[in-house]
Every structure is written in C-alpha cells, then in structure tokens.
Design an enzyme around this catalytic site. Structure first.
Site, PDB file in Angstrom:
ATOM      1  N   ASN A   1       0.813  -1.217   0.000  1.00  0.00           N
ATOM      2  CA  ASN A   1       0.000   0.000   0.000  1.00  0.00           C
ATOM      3  C   ASN A   1       0.849   1.270   0.000  1.00  0.00           C
ATOM      4  O   ASN A   1       1.636   1.493   0.917  1.00  0.00           O
ATOM      5  CB  ASN A   1      -0.904  -0.021   1.248  1.00  0.00           C
ATOM      6  CG  ASN A   1      -2.189   0.755   1.051  1.00  0.00           C
ATOM      7  OD1 ASN A   1      -2.437   1.312  -0.022  1.00  0.00           O
ATOM      8  ND2 ASN A   1      -3.016   0.792   2.082  1.00  0.00           N
TER       9      ASN A   1
ATOM     10  N   HIS B   1     -15.293  -5.263  10.071  1.00  0.00           N
ATOM     11  CA  HIS B   1     -14.931  -3.943  10.608  1.00  0.00           C
ATOM     12  C   HIS B   1     -16.177  -3.109  10.891  1.00  0.00           C
ATOM     13  O   HIS B   1     -16.946  -2.821   9.974  1.00  0.00           O
ATOM     14  CB  HIS B   1     -14.123  -3.157   9.581  1.00  0.00           C
ATOM     15  CG  HIS B   1     -12.715  -3.616   9.435  1.00  0.00           C
ATOM     16  ND1 HIS B   1     -11.746  -2.818   8.895  1.00  0.00           N
ATOM     17  CD2 HIS B   1     -12.106  -4.773   9.760  1.00  0.00           C
ATOM     18  CE1 HIS B   1     -10.596  -3.464   8.896  1.00  0.00           C
ATOM     19  NE2 HIS B   1     -10.791  -4.668   9.399  1.00  0.00           N
TER      20      HIS B   1
ATOM     21  N   ARG C   1      -0.196 -11.509  13.280  1.00  0.00           N
ATOM     22  CA  ARG C   1      -1.013 -10.928  12.211  1.00  0.00           C
ATOM     23  C   ARG C   1      -0.377 -11.032  10.831  1.00  0.00           C
ATOM     24  O   ARG C   1      -0.900 -10.486   9.865  1.00  0.00           O
ATOM     25  CB  ARG C   1      -1.240  -9.443  12.527  1.00  0.00           C
ATOM     26  CG  ARG C   1      -2.039  -9.203  13.780  1.00  0.00           C
ATOM     27  CD  ARG C   1      -3.500  -9.109  13.490  1.00  0.00           C
ATOM     28  NE  ARG C   1      -3.801  -7.966  12.650  1.00  0.00           N
ATOM     29  CZ  ARG C   1      -4.616  -8.011  11.599  1.00  0.00           C
ATOM     30  NH1 ARG C   1      -5.183  -9.142  11.228  1.00  0.00           N
ATOM     31  NH2 ARG C   1      -4.864  -6.917  10.913  1.00  0.00           N
TER      32      ARG C   1
ATOM     33  N   HIS D   1      -3.710 -10.757   8.547  1.00  0.00           N
ATOM     34  CA  HIS D   1      -4.116  -9.454   8.016  1.00  0.00           C
ATOM     35  C   HIS D   1      -5.005  -9.696   6.792  1.00  0.00           C
ATOM     36  O   HIS D   1      -4.690 -10.541   5.960  1.00  0.00           O
ATOM     37  CB  HIS D   1      -2.821  -8.735   7.618  1.00  0.00           C
ATOM     38  CG  HIS D   1      -2.965  -7.324   7.192  1.00  0.00           C
ATOM     39  ND1 HIS D   1      -2.035  -6.729   6.364  1.00  0.00           N
ATOM     40  CD2 HIS D   1      -3.870  -6.375   7.476  1.00  0.00           C
ATOM     41  CE1 HIS D   1      -2.379  -5.464   6.158  1.00  0.00           C
ATOM     42  NE2 HIS D   1      -3.497  -5.225   6.826  1.00  0.00           N
TER      43      HIS D   1
ATOM     44  N   ASP E   1      -6.132  -3.585   1.101  1.00  0.00           N
ATOM     45  CA  ASP E   1      -4.914  -3.348   0.311  1.00  0.00           C
ATOM     46  C   ASP E   1      -4.172  -4.640  -0.006  1.00  0.00           C
ATOM     47  O   ASP E   1      -3.137  -4.605  -0.683  1.00  0.00           O
ATOM     48  CB  ASP E   1      -4.004  -2.316   0.972  1.00  0.00           C
ATOM     49  CG  ASP E   1      -3.796  -2.536   2.458  1.00  0.00           C
ATOM     50  OD1 ASP E   1      -4.718  -2.227   3.230  1.00  0.00           O
ATOM     51  OD2 ASP E   1      -2.724  -3.029   2.835  1.00  0.00           O
TER      52      ASP E   1
ATOM     53  N   TRP F   1       1.092   6.646  12.345  1.00  0.00           N
ATOM     54  CA  TRP F   1      -0.283   6.636  11.853  1.00  0.00           C
ATOM     55  C   TRP F   1      -0.920   5.288  12.159  1.00  0.00           C
ATOM     56  O   TRP F   1      -0.297   4.260  12.077  1.00  0.00           O
ATOM     57  CB  TRP F   1      -0.328   6.883  10.326  1.00  0.00           C
ATOM     58  CG  TRP F   1      -1.744   6.778   9.856  1.00  0.00           C
ATOM     59  CD1 TRP F   1      -2.751   7.669  10.085  1.00  0.00           C
ATOM     60  CD2 TRP F   1      -2.312   5.675   9.144  1.00  0.00           C
ATOM     61  NE1 TRP F   1      -3.918   7.195   9.552  1.00  0.00           N
ATOM     62  CE2 TRP F   1      -3.685   5.963   8.983  1.00  0.00           C
ATOM     63  CE3 TRP F   1      -1.805   4.473   8.654  1.00  0.00           C
ATOM     64  CZ2 TRP F   1      -4.556   5.112   8.328  1.00  0.00           C
ATOM     65  CZ3 TRP F   1      -2.660   3.613   8.002  1.00  0.00           C
ATOM     66  CH2 TRP F   1      -4.026   3.936   7.839  1.00  0.00           C
TER      67      TRP F   1
END
Ligand code: GCO
Ligand code: MG
Length: 401
Positions: free
Chosen positions: A37, A122, A283, A311, A315, A401
C-alpha cells in the site's frame, strides 16, 4: 514443467493492486499478489526488473529452492519491498503446483483442519452510537467477531473511521493527508466505547480493537487493563513493534490478548514476541514472503501457544485473501482471519471462489488458490497515485499513523 513467462500488472479497480502472473510451458499459470500500500510501483519494478528474468526456465514445483534463491541469493535480505515481491512469486508458484496436481491448495498444506475460517469484520463509526449500529449490522449479517473503531471526541478523522458514508479505505488519492492525534484523549475514550458496546450487544460477540501502533508500552498496559472487563478477543498493534522487548511491559500488566504483525516481513520481526510468549496472535499474512515462510513461522508460533490472525485489509488483493483462506483452513493453530470485503469493481477484476456464510469464510474447492485475474478488465483501471495518511500530535510532532 518450466516457467516460460512472467508478467507484472499494476491496476486500480477501486484501489491499486500489483499482480504477478507466472506462465508455464504446459499452459498452466499461477497468480500472486505484490501489493504494498502506497509503494506499489517499487514492488512492480523489483519484480519486473530484478526477479522475472531469473525465473524463466525454472521448475515451478521448486517452491523452496526458488524462495531461498530470491531471499538468500539477492544478498540484500528482508524489507517490505523485497518480501512483498518474493511473496508474489511464492504464492503464484504454489497456485501452479496445486493446479498441476489438480487439487485445492489446502491439500498441499496439510488438508482441512476445520470446516470454515472464522472471520472478523470492521465496524467503523464516527460516534459511539454509529459504532454500536455498525456492530449490530455485522451481528445481523451473522458475523461472530467484529473489530470496533470510533472517532475520538476532540480529534478530526482517525484511523478506522471513514470520511463520508462510503466504506472505510485508508489509502487516499494524491499525496498523504495529515491527521491529528492525542494518546491522552484516546486513552480516556476507548474504555467507554467498549463498555457501551457490551451494554448494547452482550457478551457473546467477539470484539476486537486496533490501536494501530499509537501507544507507548506503559500506555498500552493501561489500556489493556482498562479493557479487561469487556474481554476483547484481541488488542491489535498496541505499540510500534521494532522493540520487541517493549511488549514485556504490556504483558506484565494485563490479560487482554495482544495481536501484532501485519507489517512484519520475516520471522525475525517476531522471534522474541513468539519465543517469550509476549503475544497471543500473529497478524502476518502472505505479504511477508508468501506461503513458504508463513508455514514455518506458524509452526514456530504453534510451539509457543501463539495463534494466527492473518491481516486481511483491502490493500491485500483478493489473491492474498483467497490463498490465505487455504492456509487458515489447514494450519493447526489458526485463530481468526480479518475480512474487509473488497469493492465490487475489485472483485470483478479478480473472479474468486471463496465465500462468506454465517461468520465463516470458505476457500474455493477448485484446483489452486481459486482466484483469477481478468487482464482485459484490469487494463481499464490504470494506476492512480495514493498514499496512507500521516499522524501528528496536537503540537505538530510526527507520530505513528
Ligand atoms: C488492519 C490494518 C489496515 C492497515 C492497512 C495499511 O488491521 O486492517 O491496520 O487497516 O492500516 O492495511 O495499508
Ligand atoms: Mg491493523
């Protein structure tokens, strides 16, 4: 059987993807995902300029030797660009092998160890009320596990919260946007979110939360302790994980399970975390070098009571999702699989045989990993520059982030 051709495609059906197609002299082809990504073109160049020429003429059944050739043989090891490129090759080769043997990929990985793969969806809300509704919507769709993220009062947009009504997608067209962050405001707020979620939805649904690398170890320890009454399935990426020893502090203070690893590239990123049992779920997905290393990492994790939790954000292309489901259904220490469904325009470019029912995903039962690639349609969606946002603390300091 010999590899006679390999092509790299970069396309943007809804978001950017890098796809590798390896073709053999028997006409069988395999597909791998090389999407990183925000750094897609670096992987595309790594593949087409440096890897593809080395593949021609090789036996695609030699998944182990080719993996070692690309990892050890390059001299320069690890790193996200290298490992994403190797992953694309490795998954494409396993796809070829399973197609050539006319069997679903999971049969080459030990066969089915379970009937279905439990996934989590989600729930992203700007407010607690919206997040409660979103969890409810997932429960109505029969999800057994839901990750809950919420806007933080006093901050603008944050990780996991969509700007408008459209589904959340972290990468934005153009250069990186900036978001404000305050660990203090976040720590004050999140326990209330989970208290309200348990009040509204009871104790049965598994609830998960992604801290997205934002805290320090002692802050993460405080959050984990505060969340214990709401018995989360996991607290994800509580701190940035370069310093694996830092997780000892979290572990000493809380029984909230910890999940880490979506940005890890090799087992070395998780060696201490696993060996010292500092985490509960790993993950990593196929992006960190493909199936060949993931099988080994999972076996190492199994010896230390660590389960998998691949994961599965948008993306990673449907190729990664499709192949990961074969791994998930076979691996003995499977925990859960993230499922962030792709947009319909993405799914049109990647016809696939996996399906969702009653909280579980099921891999395709056709030979290979069961995900295809429509080259003609993909060509209608050229690459568009897009980046993940960056975070700054309220005083302007750049933060994770
Ligand atoms: C997750 C992840 C993603 C990442 C994304 C970055 O748990 O799903 O944290 O949402 O932010 O994969 O590219
Ligand atoms: Mg995450």
């Amino acid at each position: 059987m010999k590899i006679v051709d390999a092509k790299v495609f970069v396309c943007c059906p809804g978001r950017n993807f890098v796809t590798l197609k390896i073709v053999t002299d028997e006409g069988i082809y395999g597909l791998g995902d090389g999407t990183l990504n925000g750094r897609e073109l670096a992987v595309a160049s790594y593949l087409s300029d440096h890897i593809v020429p080395c593949l021609i003429g090789r036996d695609p059944f030699q998944t182990e030797d080719i993996w070692q050739y690309l990892y050890r043989g390059a001299y320069w090891r690890k790193g996200p660009v290298t490992m994403t490129a190797i992953a694309a090759v490795d998954v494409a080769l396993w796809d070829i092998k399973a197609k050539a043997l006319s069997t679903p990929l999971y049969n080459l990985l030990g066969g089915k160890s379970r009937t279905g793969v439990m996934v989590y969806g989600h729930a992203n809300g700007k407010t607690i009320a919206e997040t409660i509704d979103e969890v409810g919507r997932h429960v109505e769709c029969r999800y057994l596990a839901v990750r809950a993220q919420c806007g933080i009062p006093g901050l603008g947009g944050t990780y996991g919260v969509a700007a408008g009504r459209e589904p959340y997608e972290p990468a934005q067209k153009g250069l990186p946007s900036e978001q404000a962050w305050s660990s203090e405001k976040y720590l004050q707020f999140i326990p209330t979110l989970f208290a309200e979620l348990r009040k509204s939805h009871g104790d049965d649904v598994h609830l998960l939360h992604d801290v997205h690398h934002r805290l320090t170890p002692i802050q993460a320890a405080r959050l984990g302790k505060a969340l214990e009454p709401f018995h989360l399935f996991w607290m994800e990426d509580p701190v940035a994980a370069e310093l694996q020893e830092g997780f000892r502090i979290i572990r000493q203070h809380t029984t909230t399970p910890v999940a880490v690893g979506e940005i890890f590239d090799t087992v070395w990123d998780a060696r201490t975390l696993i060996a010292e049992q500092l985490i509960d779920y790993l993950r990593m997905s196929l992006r960190g070098g493909g199936l060949t290393p993931l099988k080994k990492i999972a076996a190492f994790a199994e010896m230390h009571h660590v389960h998998t939790g691949c994961h599965g954000a948008t993306d990673l292309s449907p190729i990664t999702m499709g192949a990961a489901l074969h791994f998930d259904i076979a691996v003995p220490n499977f925990g859960i699989q993230e499922y962030m469904p792709h947009a319909n325009v993405t799914l049109d470019v990647f016809p696939h045989g996996y399906r969702f029912a009653d909280g579980y995903l099921y891999p395709a039962d056709t030979p290979g990993h069961g995900v295809d690639f429509n080259e003609t349609l993909a060509a209608k969606f050229p690459y568009e520059r897009a980046y993940l946002p960056v975070s700054r603390k309220l005083d302007g300091t750049l933060w994770n982030w």
